[in-house]
Write a protein that holds these residues in place. Structure first.
Motif, short mmCIF file in Angstrom:
data_model
loop_
_atom_site.label_atom_id
_atom_site.label_comp_id
_atom_site.label_asym_id
_atom_site.label_seq_id
_atom_site.Cartn_x
_atom_site.Cartn_y
_atom_site.Cartn_z
N VAL A 167 0.83 -1.21 0.00
CA VAL A 167 0.00 0.00 0.00
C VAL A 167 0.87 1.25 0.00
O VAL A 167 0.59 2.24 -0.72
CB VAL A 167 -0.95 -0.02 1.21
CG1 VAL A 167 -1.71 1.31 1.32
CG2 VAL A 167 -1.93 -1.18 1.10
N THR A 168 1.95 1.21 0.79
CA THR A 168 2.85 2.37 0.84
C THR A 168 3.49 2.61 -0.53
O THR A 168 3.58 3.77 -1.01
CB THR A 168 3.94 2.15 1.90
OG1 THR A 168 3.31 1.94 3.18
CG2 THR A 168 4.87 3.35 1.99
N ALA A 169 3.94 1.51 -1.17
CA ALA A 169 4.55 1.65 -2.50
C ALA A 169 3.54 2.19 -3.51
O ALA A 169 3.88 3.00 -4.39
CB ALA A 169 5.10 0.30 -2.95
N TYR A 170 2.31 1.75 -3.41
CA TYR A 170 1.27 2.22 -4.32
C TYR A 170 1.08 3.73 -4.20
O TYR A 170 1.09 4.47 -5.20
CB TYR A 170 -0.03 1.48 -4.04
CG TYR A 170 -1.24 2.09 -4.70
CD1 TYR A 170 -1.46 1.96 -6.07
CD2 TYR A 170 -2.17 2.81 -3.95
CE1 TYR A 170 -2.56 2.53 -6.68
CE2 TYR A 170 -3.27 3.38 -4.55
CZ TYR A 170 -3.47 3.24 -5.92
OH TYR A 170 -4.57 3.81 -6.51
N PHE A 171 0.90 4.22 -3.00
CA PHE A 171 0.67 5.65 -2.83
C PHE A 171 1.92 6.46 -3.17
O PHE A 171 1.82 7.61 -3.65
CB PHE A 171 0.22 5.95 -1.40
CG PHE A 171 -1.23 5.67 -1.16
CD1 PHE A 171 -2.21 6.49 -1.70
CD2 PHE A 171 -1.63 4.57 -0.41
CE1 PHE A 171 -3.55 6.24 -1.49
CE2 PHE A 171 -2.98 4.32 -0.20
CZ PHE A 171 -3.94 5.15 -0.74
N ALA A 172 3.09 5.87 -2.96
CA ALA A 172 4.32 6.58 -3.34
C ALA A 172 4.38 6.79 -4.85
O ALA A 172 4.71 7.88 -5.34
CB ALA A 172 5.53 5.80 -2.84
N VAL A 173 4.04 5.74 -5.61
CA VAL A 173 4.05 5.86 -7.07
C VAL A 173 2.97 6.83 -7.54
O VAL A 173 3.16 7.61 -8.48
CB VAL A 173 3.88 4.47 -7.72
CG1 VAL A 173 3.80 4.60 -9.24
CG2 VAL A 173 5.02 3.55 -7.33
N MET B 155 7.58 2.02 -13.12
CA MET B 155 7.67 1.60 -11.72
C MET B 155 6.39 0.88 -11.30
O MET B 155 6.43 -0.16 -10.62
CB MET B 155 7.91 2.82 -10.83
CG MET B 155 9.28 3.48 -11.01
SD MET B 155 9.43 5.02 -10.10
CE MET B 155 9.00 4.49 -8.46
N GLY B 156 5.24 1.43 -11.71
CA GLY B 156 3.98 0.77 -11.39
C GLY B 156 3.85 -0.59 -12.04
O GLY B 156 3.36 -1.55 -11.43
#
Length: 642
Positions: free
Chosen positions: A374-380, A430-431
């Motif tokens: 989830v953190t990686a998702y919002f970061a991207v 990245m996504g």
């Protein structure tokens, strides 16, 4: 002339003996025999059983004379067992040791009464030597000598020069005596005079027969003694049709019982085969019943239940199945030689995909991993939103549009938004890379769990079960497990028993079948002896046996406390164990366990996909709500499309 002299000589000897007996003197030959008997068996402790009076009321002194002779010839300890207590009340106050030889007489009715009183209260393992004459078979009719008695009867001729040794016992109080001539003593320098109790006479009286024994001959101070040197109980192996009452219960494969119309049961299985073999070898018959309350035997509020109660109440003579050996039970019944040793195991239902209807699609990652995703998702999403609004070559994207684009990448889809700048395209890559990682790890675990089923639980010990609030622990009521938990030195086991005792009507079952049925239906863990569960359910891969074993115990056949059948039963059990028959019966009654270690492929049930379909339904409902909200807003401008 010589014959006439010999006649008067024998007549004189007989008259002297009669006079000596009337004056309180006794057969000196019997005293010499006792001296040789003591030397033959190397006896170190002797108790003389003396009534003190003859039937006619005259005081006798045979024990004093025998005591005097034994003390002069042997280094032994001798005690006297009187008939009356020191207070003169007339009540018997006997004090016998736990070993040695008890010597008494069996010639008069007073001797019989004294022997009967002492023998009925003495330990069965004590050895006896009774000095008798040819009339002893008639006296035996008035007493009960059980199968396990160690009484030797020394029947003397009139002159005391030849003494025959006999053993006698009864299979039950209502059975006639069985007698066996086992040896003989002859005095030195004397020819046989008088008449021995002949075999024919004893056959007419009590049905005598000779038995083969391990014999030894020895010439001692006063004569030659030929007597057995083995255990007499090992040769009493013909019960001549004695009928026994058997109590048992359903405990396959140990005891497999089938009800009969008359209320009795047939007993088969491993122990049923053993018991039938014992009946064949020992020549006895039996009738088996279930225990009156259907339980095995536990001490509840000071009262025994089940099989143990039937034995204690003399409703049964022997248990036709094995019972766990416990100290508590051993105080009221007697165990025979141990037959099997095994432990108790925890059994639970093996997890399936149907158990994961709500978390089947999220359990692939731990909570920490999901937070990282989830953190990686919002970061991207933030990077895409920032680059699209800062790059001069890119049309600006709102935060919602950025989140939608990255979410489609995570789902393996493309987008219709034009990504013109290099920075936005790198962010999109990245996504897509995160999508590849999720697809590789998440999908592989999801597919394997849906097809092969979930992994076994991490429960291993009874402590794990106790600490898991989602499971309930139980076992069959009225078994030795109640004693094991209650008397355990392990604090955890005692705490478990306290929690079970408060709701024992709920968690304890009546049978193994009921316990396994609850395991298959509920979050219930069943504690039971390993062998019967594997026999009945080892082929069922739905059942999981946890690795830790508890309460490794010996099991054995059980008889009434101090039953005279104990040595006879133990002898034949030892013969059966040595022959390998018990292992054969175990193989005959064994079943092939299911191969539950291989990959288990099972179809995906409705419960397994209930969670995703429920989320899809929520998404459709949410979409409808948003559509309704959009129409209510009635935005006037056209939405610009890229």
């Amino acid at each position: 002339m010589e014959a006439k002299k010999l006649f008067w000589l024998n007549t004189g000897v007989l008259l002297v003996m009669v006079v000596m007996r009337c004056q309180g003197y006794y057969n000196v030959g019997q005293f010499d025999f006792v001296s040789d008997y003591v030397a033959f068996y190397d006896v170190r402790l002797i108790t003389l059983l003396d009534s003190g009076m003859d039937d006619d009321g005259r005081r006798n002194s045979w024990s004093k004379k025998l005591h005097s002779q034994l003390v002069r010839q042997h280094h032994i300890y001798i005690s006297l067992c009187p008939q009356r207590t020191p207070n003169g009340t007339g009540n018997t106050g006997f004090s016998l040791g736990n070993e040695g030889l008890i010597v008494g007489r069996l010639q008069t009715h007073s001797d019989l009464v004294l022997f009967s009183n002492v023998f009925s209260t003495a330990d069965s393992h004590l050895s006896w030597l009774l000095l008798a004459d040819q009339g002893f078979p008639d006296l035996l009719k008035e007493i009960y000598l059980p199968l396990n008695n160690k009484v030797t009867i020394a029947a003397s001729d009139t002159a005391g020069t030849i003494i025959s040794l006999w053993e006698a016992y009864q299979l039950a109080k209502d059975h006639t005596f069985k007698t066996f001539r086992i040896g003989e003593w002859k005095a030195k320098g004397h020819a046989a005079q008088g008449v021995l109790p002949s075999k024919e006479k004893l056959v007419a009286a009590v049905g005598s027969q000779f038995k083969k024994r391990a014999m030894r001959e020895q010439v001692s101070r006063h004569g030659m003694l030929r007597a057995p040197v083995d255990d007499p109980l090992l040769h009493r192996d013909d019960l001549t049709g004695l009928h026994l009452r058997c109590v048992t219960g359903q405990f396959p494969p140990m005891s497999v019982i089938t009800d009969r119309p008359d209320g009795t049961v047939t007993n088969s299985g491993i122990i049923g085969s053993l018991f039938h073999e014992m009946a064949t070898r020992l020549n006895f018959t039996y009738t088996c019943h279930r225990s009156r309350d259907g339980e095995w035997g536990a001490l509840v509020d000071g009262q025994w239940t089940g099989v143990i109660r039937d034995l204690v109440d003399n409703v049964a003579d022997v248990c036709g199945s094995t019972l766990d050996v416990t100290q508590e039970r051993a105080q009221v019944v007697t165990y025979l030689l141990p037959l099997l040793t095994d432990g108790y195991r925890l059994f639970m239902r093996r997890p399936t995909t149907s158990d994961d209807k709500w978390n089947a699609y999220v359990k692939q990652f731990s909570i920490g991993t999901w937070l990282l995703v989830v953190t990686a998702y919002f970061a991207v999403v933030l990077v895409l939103y920032w680059t699209s609004n800062r790059s001069p070559d890119q049309c600006s994207l709102s935060f919602t549009d950025s989140a939608t684009v990255i979410l489609t990448f995570f789902a393996g889809q493309g987008t219709s938004f034009p990504l013109m700048s290099a920075s936005c395209r790198i962010t999109a890559l990245m996504g897509l890379m995160l999508h590849v990682l999720l697809l590789a790890y998440y999908t592989s675990d999801l597919v394997s769990s849906l097809t092969a089923g979930p992994p076994d639980p991490k429960l291993s010990t009874i402590q794990d079960v106790y600490n898991s609030p989602s499971f309930e622990l139980g076992f069959v009521r009225g078994t030795s497990l109640q004693y094991f938990f209650k008397e355990s030195t392990d604090i955890t086991l005692r705490e478990i028993w306290q929690s079970i005792e408060g709701k024992k009507d709920v968690v304890l079952t009546r049978s193994i079948e009921e316990g396994i049925e609850r395991v298959m239906k509920d979050s219930y863990i069943f504690l039971e002896w390993r062998l019967p569960v594997l026999f009945n359910y080892g082929h069922d891969c739905r059942l999981l046996m946890l690795p830790t074993s508890y309460f490794d115990v010996q099991t054995s056949l059980t008889v009434r406390k101090d039953s005279p059948l104990i040595p006879v039963f133990n002898k034949v059990i030892l013969e059966i164990l040595s022959s390998g028959l018990l292992e054969k019966w175990q193989r005959d009654w064994s079943v092939e366990a299911g191969d539950c270690a291989r990959t288990r492929v099972e179809p995906v049930g409705m419960k397994a996909v209930l969670g995703p379909f429920f989320l899809m339904a929520l998404a459709v409902a949410l979409s409808g709500c948003l559509l309704a909200g959009e129409r209510l807003r009635r935005r006037g401008g056209k939405i610009e499309r890229f």
